[in-house]
Design an enzyme around this catalytic site. Sequence first.
Site, PDB file in Angstrom:
ATOM      1  N   THR A  34       4.054  -5.255  -3.919  1.00  0.00           N
ATOM      2  CA  THR A  34       5.039  -5.281  -2.848  1.00  0.00           C
ATOM      3  C   THR A  34       6.405  -4.825  -3.349  1.00  0.00           C
ATOM      4  OG1 THR A  34       5.683  -7.577  -3.278  1.00  0.00           O
ATOM      5  CG2 THR A  34       3.891  -7.214  -1.708  1.00  0.00           C
TER       6      THR A  34
ATOM      7  N   GLY B 245      13.680  13.352  -7.391  1.00  0.00           N
ATOM      8  CA  GLY B 245      13.007  12.086  -7.116  1.00  0.00           C
ATOM      9  C   GLY B 245      12.978  11.135  -8.290  1.00  0.00           C
TER      10      GLY B 245
ATOM     11  N   LYS C   3       8.250  -5.766 -12.059  1.00  0.00           N
ATOM     12  CA  LYS C   3       8.924  -6.307 -13.250  1.00  0.00           C
ATOM     13  C   LYS C   3       9.483  -7.706 -13.019  1.00  0.00           C
ATOM     14  CE  LYS C   3      11.772  -2.821 -13.379  1.00  0.00           C
ATOM     15  NZ  LYS C   3      11.171  -1.890 -12.405  1.00  0.00           N
TER      16      LYS C   3
ATOM     17  N   GLY D 157       5.044   7.046 -12.191  1.00  0.00           N
ATOM     18  CA  GLY D 157       4.137   8.020 -11.597  1.00  0.00           C
ATOM     19  C   GLY D 157       3.026   7.356 -10.817  1.00  0.00           C
TER      20      GLY D 157
ATOM     21  N   LYS E 205      12.964  -4.612 -18.671  1.00  0.00           N
ATOM     22  CA  LYS E 205      11.813  -4.244 -19.487  1.00  0.00           C
ATOM     23  C   LYS E 205      11.918  -4.799 -20.906  1.00  0.00           C
ATOM     24  CE  LYS E 205      10.919  -0.124 -16.740  1.00  0.00           C
ATOM     25  NZ  LYS E 205      11.058   1.354 -16.654  1.00  0.00           N
TER      26      LYS E 205
ATOM     27  N   PHE F 165       0.848  -1.199   0.000  1.00  0.00           N
ATOM     28  CA  PHE F 165       0.000   0.000   0.000  1.00  0.00           C
ATOM     29  C   PHE F 165       0.881   1.245   0.000  1.00  0.00           C
ATOM     30  CE2 PHE F 165      -3.614   2.573   1.935  1.00  0.00           C
ATOM     31  CZ  PHE F 165      -4.426   2.471   0.816  1.00  0.00           C
TER      32      PHE F 165
ATOM     33  N   ASP G 215      17.374  -1.625 -15.163  1.00  0.00           N
ATOM     34  CA  ASP G 215      15.923  -1.424 -15.240  1.00  0.00           C
ATOM     35  C   ASP G 215      15.447  -1.620 -16.677  1.00  0.00           C
ATOM     36  OD1 ASP G 215      13.282  -0.326 -14.214  1.00  0.00           O
ATOM     37  OD2 ASP G 215      13.762   1.197 -15.705  1.00  0.00           O
TER      38      ASP G 215
END
Length: 346
Positions: free
Chosen positions: A101, A211, A130, A326, A229, A10, A225
């Site tokens: 999570t 950020g 991912k 986002g 992908k 959450f 990363d």
Amino acid sequence: MELKIALLGFGVVGQGLTEILEEKSKILAGDTGFQAKIVAISDMMKGSIYNPDGLNAAEALRAVKETGKLDTYPDEPGLIRGWDSFKTIQETNADTIVELTFTDVRTGQPAIDHCRAAFECKKHVVMSNKGPVALAYQELSELARKNGVRWGYEGTVMSGTPALRMPITSLAGNRIDEIKGILNGTTNYMLTQMEAGMSYEEALAEAQALGYAEADPTSDVEGYDAQYKITILSNIVMNMPLKREDVVCEGISKLTQADIQKAKSEGKRWKLIAKCYREGDRLLAKVGPEAIPLTDPLAGVGGAVNAITYYCDLAGPITLMGAGAGRKETGFSILIDLINIHRSQL
């Protein structure tokens, strides 16, 4: 049919999805017939609540905003507290698990085991993690199929921008021979700033201050990363089983101002490019910095934006551009997978 949802995690995305469901419930029901109810939230740090009749989403958001935990969520008839993620999967009346999570991308855990448990309980799974898709796609997709449930993962590549769904649906019938994209917003922002005159170190510091980059930026700046992908795109869009370690990977940390200016003088621009392409019966994939011509659609993509080009035999090259991260954008990626589960049940 109303979906009953359990949220595992959450944080930013889970809260973003909850806000969307709160804000758009009437519009979604009217436009698509989609209805959903959050019955459980389980977060390792914030706590766990479950009510088979549905939770008060506004109260859950308030509790976390005020205290960072779900402890102040009000007691109500039927409320159960303290169940861990696996008990939430196995014993709640949720039919759909939204897996958000914190997951180790090197192992895909605990998200891979969450998927296994949910599929074995014949529950749908939607996620933006991912790791499971990049590391265990074949196993998990077969397990979902075997148990007659859906597995949604649109948010794993380019967040709410439909980098997976668009080629599968809107470009169906094409043979896609190559996929090439800017799949990491942090490095794209840094390269944009470096072209404007910043050093690598200055661009990284600014990305961290805004950020865009983590305190440990390794996953972004070394290309890992993007590596995950493009592995996902290879498996799902190109339908070619590829492992992460098959993807040659290099980041942007060795690029200098001299490199940037040389490319500029040649009418080119550096981008961190992830690509996969067919070579005979094989599929090759790599991630690395490339100085691409300004005429390439990807060259015009600046800032923390993602973009991807699909090279199709019928439609030609199709380029898709949008946000790669986002709160609301990733929340939307979860929503569209939930809507498609709803549509599959009609």
